[in-house]
Design an enzyme around this catalytic site. Structure first.
Site, PDB file in Angstrom:
ATOM      1  N   CYS A 133     -33.583  49.549  19.940  1.00 28.50           N
ATOM      2  CA  CYS A 133     -32.137  49.719  20.074  1.00 28.50           C
ATOM      3  C   CYS A 133     -31.721  49.996  21.518  1.00 28.50           C
ATOM      4  O   CYS A 133     -30.549  50.245  21.785  1.00 28.50           O
ATOM      5  CB  CYS A 133     -31.631  50.837  19.167  1.00 28.50           C
ATOM      6  SG  CYS A 133     -32.305  52.455  19.565  1.00 28.50           S
ATOM      7  N   HIS A 165     -16.739  54.359  30.682  1.00 23.24           N
ATOM      8  CA  HIS A 165     -15.719  53.804  29.784  1.00 23.24           C
ATOM      9  C   HIS A 165     -15.204  52.471  30.305  1.00 23.24           C
ATOM     10  O   HIS A 165     -14.888  51.564  29.529  1.00 23.24           O
ATOM     11  CB  HIS A 165     -14.556  54.787  29.638  1.00 23.24           C
ATOM     12  CG  HIS A 165     -14.841  55.909  28.696  1.00 23.24           C
ATOM     13  ND1 HIS A 165     -14.060  57.011  28.589  1.00 23.24           N
ATOM     14  CD2 HIS A 165     -15.847  56.080  27.800  1.00 23.24           C
ATOM     15  CE1 HIS A 165     -14.555  57.815  27.667  1.00 23.24           C
ATOM     16  NE2 HIS A 165     -15.643  57.280  27.183  1.00 23.24           N
ATOM     17  N   ASN A 177     -34.604  52.671  26.803  1.00 24.00           N
ATOM     18  CA  ASN A 177     -34.067  53.251  28.041  1.00 24.00           C
ATOM     19  C   ASN A 177     -34.818  54.524  28.426  1.00 24.00           C
ATOM     20  O   ASN A 177     -35.302  54.680  29.550  1.00 24.00           O
ATOM     21  CB  ASN A 177     -32.580  53.550  27.895  1.00 24.00           C
ATOM     22  CG  ASN A 177     -31.768  52.317  27.548  1.00 24.00           C
ATOM     23  OD1 ASN A 177     -32.290  51.219  27.482  1.00 24.00           O
ATOM     24  ND2 ASN A 177     -30.484  52.507  27.328  1.00 24.00           N
ATOM     25  N   ASP A 178     -34.912  55.464  27.466  1.00 24.29           N
ATOM     26  CA  ASP A 178     -35.610  56.713  27.743  1.00 24.29           C
ATOM     27  C   ASP A 178     -37.119  56.516  27.798  1.00 24.29           C
ATOM     28  O   ASP A 178     -37.810  57.167  28.592  1.00 24.29           O
ATOM     29  CB  ASP A 178     -35.271  57.766  26.683  1.00 24.29           C
ATOM     30  CG  ASP A 178     -34.083  58.626  27.091  1.00 24.29           C
ATOM     31  OD1 ASP A 178     -33.772  58.660  28.295  1.00 24.29           O
ATOM     32  OD2 ASP A 178     -33.474  59.273  26.223  1.00 24.29           O
ATOM     33  N   GLU A 223     -39.056  57.503  21.940  1.00 23.30           N
ATOM     34  CA  GLU A 223     -38.561  57.423  23.314  1.00 23.30           C
ATOM     35  C   GLU A 223     -39.350  58.313  24.269  1.00 23.30           C
ATOM     36  O   GLU A 223     -39.077  58.353  25.460  1.00 23.30           O
ATOM     37  CB  GLU A 223     -37.073  57.784  23.362  1.00 23.30           C
ATOM     38  CG  GLU A 223     -36.712  59.038  22.629  1.00 23.30           C
ATOM     39  CD  GLU A 223     -35.210  59.192  22.407  1.00 23.30           C
ATOM     40  OE1 GLU A 223     -34.434  58.554  23.131  1.00 23.30           O
ATOM     41  OE2 GLU A 223     -34.828  59.956  21.502  1.00 23.30           O
TER      42      GLU A 223
END
Length: 583
Positions: free
Chosen positions: A514, A198, A466-467, A443
């Site tokens: 993305c 966060h 990312n994955d 992914e």
């Protein structure tokens, strides 16, 4: 004092220069002692009173949120209030006081540490970093218990009142961030945190330079030290020599000038020099993020991470967001985007990120029951989400994105459940878009290598880099022992990316990226050369990527990119990609 440099995780771009202001951690001051039986209920009451006071503080912070506060801050304060209300925080420490006769601070810390250890087992980086929220809530209660709740009391004692303040802390809660908004807050440095913490999200939303994951920065940096944050590199320079300070002041001034230029591009269409139109979309976690997306000039939302609606409910396995609650959130997002498309990813959660932290985690969670696998195993929960998304599609263009698909039967089962959700809504006379587009996240390498399965059944594809990188290279990039092996430019990764983009073009279905690669300006031209025509990223990255696009010519990029895709050696690939950028 001699100058020294610290290295952490870059989460927000830019350069900050200022005096260090240290925030002490209440957890470091906690005393551990046993109490007598006669003292138990008094200690229980002391902890209950501290929890109630923090509730009142959070409510006050929420009421006093300035109109220009980022939407993330309000949402994160809500999350902290939910965590504080959770029996795992509000009741379990009381049981520890009664059963073990620990003092209130010790009991609270014991429970916080136990919960944190459970979150450490979570594979997903975004969800794993939610343990920081639990620790931040605990820290806030501890500060009330120890009488150290005021974190900025000594700010006025700074010897150089004109210097910008760089906050240095073990961690900073979203609520505490509000204390700095009306002060000379130049940037911040934290020991904890990662790309998806966060703290990092708020840093990006405020567009403030930050470096997180610095481990022991709060112990090494002294109050009022001069510090430089290089947010782009995740580097902190403490007590820099005059020549270094001057160099960074020049870089800072240059960045300010460049950002002013970038702001002029907001309404400029993203078109390459040869006239090819490129779609630039935004990734969001909350419906309120749409304001930042529109401000940055996004033409739509390419990824709405719906799992945020399920966050902050530790111990609330039986209190998932209702269909109506989800519907209101999706409707808020789609109406805010004023006719621009909103792509909502269905719940990406699973055995590695249990709804209740008391649940056991899988032995190998990244390969376990997660994302669509989890949703198909929990049809009642999944159907509620599908109906909520479909209902919201009556208010504007929505695209439905399914994560972690790999098998034909998974696609078919998902499509059957979507059809069933539509039938239920028709029976209930609920409006929805019957032609809603349905797409898949690519992914898993198996998905990238079996694209005809997807092209025949679905309307669009979105590559989650990312994955995809993690699974292709078998590397957890937040595991510091193997993080150096995580490489977006590995030839196998580039092969899977380029073949997916090409297969989509051949099948006539749109393909977007993305993941983080989409917002990395060092890779923009490479992705354009591969044929990518749709990028989705954090709103703060959008204008920088647009600038790269406006200066790119596909007639020269495409042949150069084809040569790069034939290379196998890392050094050669890196050099060629760098040349592509500077060409």
């Amino acid at each position: 004092m001699a100058s020294f440099t610290l290295h952490g995780i870059p989460v927000s771009r830019g350069i900050a220069i200022g005096r260090a202001h240290l925030l002490a951690s209440a957890a470091l001051e906690v005393k551990h002692y046993l109490i007598s039986e006669e003292q138990v209920e008094a200690e229980v009451e002391r902890l209950q009173n501290a929890i109630n006071r923090v509730h009142q503080e959070l409510q006050a912070v929420w009421r006093e949120l300035p109109a220009d506060a980022p939407a993330e801050l309000g949402a994160f304060i809500d999350v902290h209030a939910l965590i504080l209300s959770d029996p795992m925080i509000s009741e379990m420490p009381l049981d520890i006081i009664r059963s073990r006769h620990y003092n209130a601070e010790w009991a609270l810390l014991t429970q916080i540490d136990e919960l944190s250890a459970q979150f450490d087992e979570i594979e997903d980086t975004y969800l794993r970093e939610r343990k920081n929220d639990i620790q931040q809530v605990g820290e806030r209660v501890l500060k009330v218990l120890t009488g150290t709740a005021s974190t900025l009391a000594n700010l006025a004692s700074s010897p150089d009142s004109t210097a910008h303040m760089v906050v240095v802390a073990h961690d900073i809660s979203p609520a505490d961030m509000l204390q700095f908004r009306d002060r000379a807050f130049a940037g911040f440095i934290t020991d904890l945190g990662g790309q998806n913490s966060h703290t990092a999200i708020v840093a990006r939303s405020l567009d403030i330079p930050a470096a997180v994951g610095m481990y022991n920065a709060s112990a090494l940096i002294a109050q009022d030290d001069w510090v430089i944050i290089d947010g782009d590199a995740g580097v902190v320079i403490v007590d820099p020599p005059p020549v270094v300070l001057e160099q960074y002041r020049e870089r800072q001034a240059k960045q300010v000038r460049e950002r002013k230029k970038l702001s002029r591009l907001k309404k400029t269409p993203a078109v390459t020099l040869d006239g090819t139109e490129i779609a630039l979309l935004a990734n969001i976690e909350l419906p309120q993020d749409c304001a930042a997306a529109l401000e940055a000039g996004a033409t739509g939302i390419g990824l709405f991470r719906s799992e945020f609606l399920f966050m902050g409910r530790t111990g609330y396995a039986n209190r998932l967001p209702s269909e109506d609650e989800q519907f209101e959130s999706y409707k808020t997002a789609v109406t805010a985007m004023k006719g621009r498309p909103v792509t909502i990813r269905t719940l990406d959660i699973g055995a590695d990120k249990p709804m209740d932290t008391a649940e056991e985690t899988a032995q190998n969670p990244a390969l376990g029951l997660r994302a669509i696998r989890y949703c198909l195993a929990e049809p009642q929960m999944f159907m509620a989400q599908l109906r909520a998304i479909l209902r919201a599609s009556a208010f504007g263009p929505i695209k439905l994105l399914i994560p972690m698909l790999a098998h034909a039967f998974e696609i078919d089962q998902t499509l059957a459940m979507i059809a069933q959700a539509k039938a239920q809504l028709r029976e209930a006379n609920r409006k929805f878009d019957p032609q809603i587009q349905i797409g898949a996240m690519i992914e898993i390498p198996a998905a990238a290598l079996a694209l005809p399965l997807f092209a025949r059944r679905l309307d669009f594809l979105s590559i989650g880099t990312n994955d995809l990188i993690q699974y292709t290279l078998a590397v957890d990039r937040v595991d510091h022992e193997v993080a150096h092996l995580y490489n977006p430019l590995h030839p196998a990764v580039l092969f899977l990316l380029s073949t997916t983009i090409a297969a989509g073009a051949k099948a006539g279905i749109p393909v977007s990226v993305c993941g983080e690669m989409a917002g990395d300006t060092k890779l923009t031209r490479l992705l354009l050369g591969m044929g990518l025509r749709e990028f989705s990223m954090h709103p703060a990255q959008l204008l920088s990527v647009k600038q790269e696009i406006l200066n790119s010519d596909l007639t020269t990029l495409v042949p150069k990119t084809r040569k790069i895709l034939r290379l196998m050696e890392a050094d050669a690939i890196n050099e060629a990609v760098e040349q592509l950028r500077t060409a």
